[in-house]
Design a protein around this motif. Structure first.
Motif, PDB file in Angstrom:
ATOM      1  N   PHE A  23       0.981  -1.284  -0.072  1.00 36.19           N
ATOM      2  CA  PHE A  23       0.045  -0.079   0.045  1.00 36.19           C
ATOM      3  C   PHE A  23       0.753   1.247  -0.130  1.00 36.19           C
ATOM      4  CE2 PHE A  23      -2.472  -3.288   1.924  1.00 36.19           C
ATOM      5  CZ  PHE A  23      -3.901  -3.236   1.527  1.00 36.19           C
ATOM      6  N   GLU A  24       0.594   2.218  -0.730  1.00 35.52           N
ATOM      7  CA  GLU A  24       1.054   3.575  -0.680  1.00 35.52           C
ATOM      8  C   GLU A  24       0.159   4.626  -0.203  1.00 35.52           C
ATOM      9  OE1 GLU A  24       3.238   6.918  -3.559  1.00 35.52           O
ATOM     10  OE2 GLU A  24       2.292   5.036  -4.444  1.00 35.52           O
ATOM     11  N   ARG A  40      -3.130   3.678  -2.147  1.00 35.09           N
ATOM     12  CA  ARG A  40      -3.303   3.065  -3.684  1.00 35.09           C
ATOM     13  C   ARG A  40      -2.629   1.709  -3.354  1.00 35.09           C
ATOM     14  NH1 ARG A  40      -1.901   6.608  -7.712  1.00 35.09           N
ATOM     15  NH2 ARG A  40      -0.180   7.568  -6.280  1.00 35.09           N
ATOM     16  N   SER A  41      -3.078   0.634  -3.822  1.00 33.71           N
ATOM     17  CA  SER A  41      -2.591  -0.659  -3.921  1.00 33.71           C
ATOM     18  C   SER A  41      -2.850  -1.314  -5.350  1.00 33.71           C
ATOM     19  CB  SER A  41      -3.160  -1.297  -2.962  1.00 33.71           C
ATOM     20  OG  SER A  41      -4.714  -1.980  -3.132  1.00 33.71           O
ATOM     21  N   PRO A  42      -2.298  -2.459  -5.433  1.00 29.30           N
ATOM     22  CA  PRO A  42      -2.802  -2.999  -6.832  1.00 29.30           C
ATOM     23  C   PRO A  42      -4.397  -3.421  -7.102  1.00 29.30           C
ATOM     24  CG  PRO A  42      -1.067  -4.305  -5.622  1.00 29.30           C
ATOM     25  CD  PRO A  42      -1.599  -3.280  -4.958  1.00 29.30           C
ATOM     26  N   MET A  43      -4.903  -3.308  -5.881  1.00 29.71           N
ATOM     27  CA  MET A  43      -6.534  -3.270  -5.816  1.00 29.71           C
ATOM     28  C   MET A  43      -7.182  -2.001  -6.377  1.00 29.71           C
ATOM     29  SD  MET A  43      -6.956  -5.778  -2.756  1.00 29.71           S
ATOM     30  CE  MET A  43      -5.746  -5.114  -1.722  1.00 29.71           C
ATOM     31  N   ILE A  45      -7.412   2.445  -5.736  1.00 39.20           N
ATOM     32  CA  ILE A  45      -7.603   3.615  -4.850  1.00 39.20           C
ATOM     33  C   ILE A  45      -8.668   3.277  -3.808  1.00 39.20           C
ATOM     34  CG2 ILE A  45      -7.479   6.006  -4.334  1.00 39.20           C
ATOM     35  CD1 ILE A  45      -6.000   6.252  -6.818  1.00 39.20           C
ATOM     36  N   SER A  46      -8.501   3.671  -2.513  1.00 43.67           N
ATOM     37  CA  SER A  46      -9.567   3.549  -1.304  1.00 43.67           C
ATOM     38  C   SER A  46      -9.044   4.454  -0.336  1.00 43.67           C
ATOM     39  CB  SER A  46      -9.549   2.046  -1.007  1.00 43.67           C
ATOM     40  OG  SER A  46     -10.546   1.940  -0.045  1.00 43.67           O
TER      41      SER A  46
END
Length: 61
Positions: A23-24, A40-43, A45-46
């Motif tokens: 996660f970033e 931000r992650s491979p899944m 933005i949340s």
């Protein structure tokens, strides 16, 4: 990691469903007693709201 110490650009990893997910932190916004953190992650933005003293069990990367 304590939520109030996170800064945009910080990266960390968590183990989810047997996989390591990176996660970033891309944004932090204080809203009263809580902090909204956008990740931000491979899944994708949340965002999530946390108490300032909340703790995320993760390793920094």
């Amino acid at each position: 990691m304590i939520i109030r110490d996170l800064q945009p650009g910080d990266c960390f990893a968590q183990h989810l469903d047997g996989q390591t997910v990176r996660f970033e932190v891309i944004a932090i916004q204080t809203t009263g007693r809580q902090i909204q953190v956008t990740f931000r992650s491979p899944m994708g933005i949340s965002s999530a709201n946390y108490h300032r003293n909340a703790y995320i069990a993760a390793s920094r990367h």
